[in-house]
Design a protein around this motif. Structure first.
Motif, PDB file in Angstrom:
ATOM      1  N   ARG A  71       0.877  -1.169   0.000  1.00 27.28           N
ATOM      2  CA  ARG A  71       0.000   0.000   0.000  1.00 27.28           C
ATOM      3  C   ARG A  71       0.915   1.221   0.000  1.00 27.28           C
ATOM      4  O   ARG A  71       1.891   1.265   0.754  1.00 27.28           O
ATOM      5  N   TYR A  72       0.586   2.229  -0.814  1.00 25.71           N
ATOM      6  CA  TYR A  72       1.515   3.351  -0.922  1.00 25.71           C
ATOM      7  C   TYR A  72       0.811   4.631  -1.347  1.00 25.71           C
ATOM      8  O   TYR A  72      -0.260   4.619  -1.972  1.00 25.71           O
ATOM      9  N   THR A  73       1.436   5.737  -0.982  1.00 25.47           N
ATOM     10  CA  THR A  73       1.073   7.070  -1.474  1.00 25.47           C
ATOM     11  C   THR A  73       2.375   7.729  -1.925  1.00 25.47           C
ATOM     12  O   THR A  73       3.452   7.110  -1.865  1.00 25.47           O
ATOM     13  N   ALA A  74       2.294   8.982  -2.322  1.00 26.12           N
ATOM     14  CA  ALA A  74       3.505   9.700  -2.724  1.00 26.12           C
ATOM     15  C   ALA A  74       4.462   9.887  -1.550  1.00 26.12           C
ATOM     16  O   ALA A  74       5.665  10.056  -1.743  1.00 26.12           O
ATOM     17  N   LYS A  75       3.936   9.812  -0.334  1.00 23.78           N
ATOM     18  CA  LYS A  75       4.751  10.083   0.848  1.00 23.78           C
ATOM     19  C   LYS A  75       5.101   8.854   1.670  1.00 23.78           C
ATOM     20  O   LYS A  75       5.977   8.924   2.529  1.00 23.78           O
ATOM     21  N   GLN A  76       4.421   7.750   1.428  1.00 21.69           N
ATOM     22  CA  GLN A  76       4.613   6.597   2.309  1.00 21.69           C
ATOM     23  C   GLN A  76       4.376   5.308   1.545  1.00 21.69           C
ATOM     24  O   GLN A  76       3.535   5.240   0.658  1.00 21.69           O
TER      25      GLN A  76
ATOM     26  N   LEU B 132       7.937   3.664  -7.081  1.00 21.29           N
ATOM     27  CA  LEU B 132       8.277   4.142  -5.736  1.00 21.29           C
ATOM     28  C   LEU B 132       9.665   4.778  -5.676  1.00 21.29           C
ATOM     29  O   LEU B 132      10.094   5.221  -4.613  1.00 21.29           O
ATOM     30  N   GLN B 133      10.357   4.769  -6.805  1.00 20.55           N
ATOM     31  CA  GLN B 133      11.676   5.400  -6.919  1.00 20.55           C
ATOM     32  C   GLN B 133      12.673   4.814  -5.925  1.00 20.55           C
ATOM     33  O   GLN B 133      13.328   5.533  -5.159  1.00 20.55           O
ATOM     34  N   ILE B 134      12.788   3.493  -5.941  1.00 18.08           N
ATOM     35  CA  ILE B 134      13.782   2.816  -5.114  1.00 18.08           C
ATOM     36  C   ILE B 134      14.590   1.878  -6.003  1.00 18.08           C
ATOM     37  O   ILE B 134      14.039   1.163  -6.834  1.00 18.08           O
TER      38      ILE B 134
END
Length: 607
Positions: free
Chosen positions: A535-540, A567-569
């Protein structure tokens, strides 16, 4: 209201499911669609309680016991301390179940309330779903019976003052056979007051009739048990002409397994003639039910849990819900529904905010929780695959409610700790509501035969009763858990940590969903009793892993390339479990991260 029946009743719910896809088809859909979903809705975290049970501190628990013998909780018992403790657990809403006046074997005639005939009452306390007066409060729940409405109004204000919202019941399909409002507002016409009882069906009638027939009490019913004595207990009830029974029984002689204590309400559908609708002009019942909902909304109620909505035409809901929301835009409507083929219709046409997800997620997770041999976490994938057409965020998820068996009962898992992985998935799979039933958080097993409620793994809604494990938390009205064992305190802490995590982390309460089963099905340690998603948002971003195995598991979890890019990882990553604080580290996320999961557990790994 599914358990509004004797313990030996076998409920038959016609569930029209889409044909099951094979696992390969589901996998293919996941690979091609990725199943990403997002919502900006605030997540409802609901605590369901029966005030009759919640504050009761008596521990006698005599089967078929009276209100004096077994005791009863009061609205005033739900004080600031109790509400603060509920709020601390992460809940946003409280569903006060069974607060409207319903038929009972307890005599309140001294207060101007007509006594009910016990031959058509289920249990000494009576079913909360056999409403006797839609404009009144159950006198059982009042310290001062004459001020029962004032005590409920005070509870609404007290609940709001403690940062919680109020949900109450709407029981639209049926009422008690003794229905009659003695406190209805001026100008309100009672149900059936203007009916033409010579006609079996008439669109303007509020009830369905069996002309020239007398109602017959089902044989074999012994109301209140052998010790209950009443001059009204004679196996008869004077109803002429007989009315149709709540569970669509159009006979003057319903069986003991029917909802014989209730009468079916008429929304303009001629059930005995091909279910022909008569909605033009609008049947009088529609406006009467609107008036009732308007009455309670005006008192500050924030939402309604609507009973057995599929037994009421969706056209009515599509008419009444927008009408009420025009006056109270934030009002929430939750529908008890079981026919998954109609979910979209009740959401889009009926305008419900949320529907029960029993035939989907509840049943899938129950199979896994009970460690059934053929249960797999691909069953969960099947649920969200079917719900991915926009209804997932509208589904209310739970592992217990008043109709269902207790997790700790021998009829379910037999151990409340087995619920941990299921609750993690139930609470975090989507942005729709999650609900916990009072006592679930301390492992209440619902043991014993309470009276009308048999020894069926449920806590009776029909009888006066104390809830033993819950009472240990109540601790004689201190609401501090003073009598709980260390194990129970630990279980309650799990629920509190989980629900607060859902409430406080945007990835869990409003983030997008990414399925990770397909990406990991060939990973070392993977098995079909593990469930994995993000589960994700732009911040988490949070990786959710649930282990339904009854043994410890080790798995290397991989995040697919497109998710890493999103997620830019692309380097080393540290994962921290929000629930336990445990940390895991991947030096190169392309190689995955090694996770050790305890038996029957779940993790919320923030990274």
């Amino acid at each position: 209201m599914l358990n509004a029946r004797p313990a030996n009743f076998v409920a038959v719910i016609l569930v029209l499911l889409m044909p099951l896809n094979t696992i390969s088809q589901i996998k293919h859909a996941a690979q091609t669609k990725k199943m990403e979903q997002s919502s900006t809705n605030n997540k409802l975290i609901i605590y369901q309680m029966l005030p009759r049970l919640f504050g009761n501190t008596k521990t006698v628990n005599k089967p078929n016991g009276s209100i004096v013998e077994n005791g009863v909780g009061k609205l005033n018992d739900i004080n600031d301390k109790a509400l603060q403790e509920i709020k601390k657990m992460g809940f946003t809403h409280v569903w006060f179940t069974g607060v409207i006046e319903h038929a009972t074997m307890t005599d309140y005639s001294a207060f101007g309330i007509k006594a009910d005939d016990p031959d058509i009452v289920k249990g000494r306390a009576g079913s909360p779903y056999a409403i006797k007066d839609y404009y009144d409060i159950d006198p059982d729940l009042a310290v001062d019976v004459k001020n029962r409405m004032g005590e409920y109004e005070a509870l609404i204000k007290r609940t709001h003052a403690n940062g919680l919202k109020v949900i109450m019941d709407c029981v639209p399909n049926h009422v008690a056979r003794t229905y009659g409002s003695d406190v209805k507002p001026v100008g309100v016409r009672d149900f059936g007051q203007d009916d033409d009882t010579t006609q079996a069906f008439r669109a303007k009638n509020d009830f369905y009739y069996m002309p020239n027939q007398h109602f017959v009490v089902p044989g074999g019913y012994n109301p209140g048990g052998n010790d209950f004595k009443s001059p009204l207990k004679d196996g008869k009830f004077d109803e002429h002409p007989a009315k149709a029974t709540g569970n669509d029984v159009f006979s003057a002689s319903p069986s003991i397994n029917d909802w014989f204590e209730t009468m079916k309400l008429n929304y303009g559908v001629d059930y005995q003639n091909n279910r022909t609708p008569h909605f033009d002009p609008i049947p009088p019942l529609w406006n009467k039910m609107y008036d009732i909902l308007h009455f309670w909304a005006a008192k500050g109620v924030d939402g309604f849990r609507c009973d057995m909505v599929e037994m009421v035409p969706f056209e009515f809901w599509g008419w009444v819900i927008p009408k009420l929301k025009a006056e109270h835009p934030a009002l929430v409507f939750i529908g008890e529904a079981y026919n998954s083929s109609l979910y979209t219709k009740y959401i889009n046409t009926g305008k419900f905010d949320y529907l029960y997800d029993k035939v989907g997620l509840y049943e899938a997770i129950r199979r896994l929780t009970c460690d059934q041999p053929n249960a797999t976490t691909w069953d969960i994938n099947h649920v969200w695959h079917n719900d991915s057409n926009g209804i997932d965020e509208h589904m209310l998820r739970f592992m217990e409610n008043h109709d269902e068996q207790r997790i700790a009962s021998h009829d379910f898992a037999g151990n409340p700790w087995c619920a941990l992985p299921g609750m993690v998935v139930t609470a975090t799979l989507a942005t729709g509501p999650v609900m916990v039933y009072s006592g679930q958080e301390v492992g209440e097993p619902g043991a014993g035969a309470e009276g009308f409620g048999g020894d069926d793994g449920r806590t009776s809604i029909f009888d006066y009763w104390g809830v033993p494990e819950h009472q240990k938390w109540v601790n004689n009205g201190k609401f501090d858990g003073g009598q709980l064992s260390e194990e129970q305190k630990s279980l309650r802490s799990f629920y509190s940590n989980l629900l607060n995590a859902v409430h406080n982390n945007e990835a869990l309460n409003s983030g997008s969903f990414y399925e990770l089963m397909v990406a990991n099905e060939h990973q070392p340690g993977f098995n079909t009793k593990l469930y994995i998603f993000a589960r994700y948002t732009a911040k988490q971003r949070i990786l959710v892993i649930a282990n339904f195995n009854r043994s410890e598991q080790n798995i290397i979890v991989k995040l697919p390339g497109d998710l890493q890019h999103k997620l830019q990882i692309n380097t080393s990553v540290e994962f921290t479990d929000i629930l336990s604080g445990a940390k895991f580290f991947s030096h190169d996320i392309n190689d995955g991260v090694t996770i050790k999961l305890p038996a029957a557990s779940g993790m919320l790994l923030e990274f």
